[in-house]
Enzyme design. Sequence first.
Site, PDB file in Angstrom:
ATOM      1  CG  ASP A  49      -1.775   1.209   1.334  1.00 20.92           C
ATOM      2  OD1 ASP A  49      -2.556   1.477   0.416  1.00 20.92           O
ATOM      3  OD2 ASP A  49      -1.657   1.909   2.359  1.00 20.92           O
ATOM      4  CD  GLU A 121      -3.478  -2.308  -0.939  1.00 20.20           C
ATOM      5  OE1 GLU A 121      -4.051  -1.211  -1.085  1.00 20.20           O
ATOM      6  OE2 GLU A 121      -3.564  -2.991   0.112  1.00 20.20           O
TER       7      GLU A 121
END
Length: 227
Positions: A49, A121
């Site tokens: 992320d 992610e």
Amino acid sequence: MKLSADLKALEARLGHQFNRPELLVRAVTHSSMSSVTRDDNQRLEFLGDRVLGLVMAEALLEHDKSASEGQLAPRFNALVRKETCADVAREVDIGVVLKLGRSEMMSGGRRKQALLGDAMEAVIAAVYRDAGFDVARDMILRLWGDRVSAVEADARDAKTALQEWAQALGFQPPSYVETARSGPDHAPQFTIAVRLDNGESSQATAGSKRQAEQAAARALLDRLENS
């Protein structure tokens, strides 16, 4: 470690061959399959992320050198949100290689937006850990494609934008009502209607209430702005 044929195919779709293939295995392992000897992808998701955020922030600055922070922030949010990550995950077909526990498997986990976004992610972090930032950045920009250049000039949250529009005219905040729900439990479809004080309304259907509300608000905004 030798990768399965499915994971080798994912490598090809990602455009990266892993020097440490165990990273890719971990990136596609959901917590429902974790054990003492098998790590899941949650820690990689956390890192991925942040890597994605840095890449997108740099890309936006490079793409529009005159944009203000107020313009860049909503564009950034549109590019890194879970829905966008899940869309990219679908494009490279991460769902077919997810390692899921029986309960997640039975409930349609391979198609769940949250699981797909998290896995995307985690894969970003796996590439970053395997080959460094430059390689991860190149992969992200390739997979995100024209999303950076096509992101709306004003990508404000549609619900917020509609509420601001209503308040500017002295209306009460828009009201949202779920009018229908269809599909199986593991892949429901929600229809949401939005209405303003002046009687203007619109509705939309999506795989989550949030998405349906956003789509309904966007459709109403577009109609109001064009009328």
